[in-house]
Design a protein around this motif. Sequence first.
Motif, PDB file in Angstrom:
ATOM      1  N   ALA A  49      11.608 -27.338 -61.024  1.00 57.58           N
ATOM      2  CA  ALA A  49      11.488 -28.083 -59.761  1.00 57.58           C
ATOM      3  C   ALA A  49      11.866 -29.542 -59.971  1.00 57.58           C
ATOM      4  N   ALA A  50      11.424 -30.125 -61.079  1.00 57.62           N
ATOM      5  CA  ALA A  50      11.769 -31.521 -61.377  1.00 57.62           C
ATOM      6  C   ALA A  50      13.276 -31.673 -61.586  1.00 57.62           C
ATOM      7  N   ASP A  57      18.405 -36.076 -56.005  1.00 55.07           N
ATOM      8  CA  ASP A  57      17.899 -37.402 -55.658  1.00 55.07           C
ATOM      9  C   ASP A  57      18.995 -38.244 -55.005  1.00 55.07           C
ATOM     10  N   PRO A  73       8.411 -28.895 -52.894  1.00 49.56           N
ATOM     11  CA  PRO A  73       7.259 -29.777 -53.153  1.00 49.56           C
ATOM     12  C   PRO A  73       5.917 -29.035 -53.101  1.00 49.56           C
ATOM     13  N   GLU A  99      18.350 -23.382 -61.252  1.00 51.49           N
ATOM     14  CA  GLU A  99      16.945 -23.755 -61.416  1.00 51.49           C
ATOM     15  C   GLU A  99      16.050 -22.928 -60.496  1.00 51.49           C
ATOM     16  N   ILE A 114       7.484 -25.946 -62.929  1.00 51.11           N
ATOM     17  CA  ILE A 114       7.384 -27.385 -62.686  1.00 51.11           C
ATOM     18  C   ILE A 114       8.608 -28.119 -63.232  1.00 51.11           C
ATOM     19  N   GLU A 115       9.048 -27.742 -64.419  1.00 51.15           N
ATOM     20  CA  GLU A 115      10.230 -28.374 -65.014  1.00 51.15           C
ATOM     21  C   GLU A 115      11.492 -28.071 -64.221  1.00 51.15           C
ATOM     22  N   ASN A 140       4.639 -24.134 -66.344  1.00 49.18           N
ATOM     23  CA  ASN A 140       5.410 -25.295 -66.816  1.00 49.18           C
ATOM     24  C   ASN A 140       6.905 -25.112 -66.560  1.00 49.18           C
ATOM     25  N   GLU A 179      14.857 -31.740 -58.220  1.00 52.27           N
ATOM     26  CA  GLU A 179      14.626 -33.058 -57.601  1.00 52.27           C
ATOM     27  C   GLU A 179      15.551 -34.110 -58.205  1.00 52.27           C
ATOM     28  N   ASP A 180      15.711 -34.084 -59.520  1.00 53.31           N
ATOM     29  CA  ASP A 180      16.615 -35.039 -60.173  1.00 53.31           C
ATOM     30  C   ASP A 180      18.061 -34.846 -59.716  1.00 53.31           C
ATOM     31  N   LYS A 217       5.597 -26.839 -56.268  1.00 56.24           N
ATOM     32  CA  LYS A 217       5.332 -27.694 -57.426  1.00 56.24           C
ATOM     33  C   LYS A 217       3.867 -28.135 -57.441  1.00 56.24           C
ATOM     34  N   ARG A 256       1.100 -27.184 -60.310  1.00 53.48           N
ATOM     35  CA  ARG A 256       0.380 -28.241 -61.038  1.00 53.48           C
ATOM     36  C   ARG A 256      -1.127 -28.028 -60.939  1.00 53.48           C
TER      37      ARG A 256
END
Length: 116
Positions: free
Chosen positions: A16-17, A24, A100, A44, A13-14, A10, A20-21, A103, A107
């Motif tokens: 990585a998000a 973006d 990607p 990160e 994944i967090e 987790n 991405e944010d 991630k 997942r």
Amino acid sequence: MLRDPSAYLNDIIEAAAAIEDATDGLNGETYGQSRLIRSAVEREFIIIGEALKVISRRWPALFASIPEGRQIIDFRNLLTHEYLNVSDRLVWGAIQVDLPTLKAHCRDLLQELNPG
């Protein structure tokens, strides 16, 4: 109390998000122009590398199912210990190509560990 492998997946994944944010709508050039964004992204990636390092030590079989795991840990070491050798192009490439895939693997593994 020891965390279970799901917690580390987790974290990956967090992180990585968050990358991405933060990136973006950017391209490699605009990424390279913002020290604040570069610093956030690199932080990160360090979190991701640390989580993978723990997974590699505590759950080697799980780590073996993350093909890019060793590469990401090495990348974390570069960011942490050899920051003068970090190029924005290298980090941007990791964001575009490796993140990607990592991630998605995490997942899938998380779903295998916690079905339903």
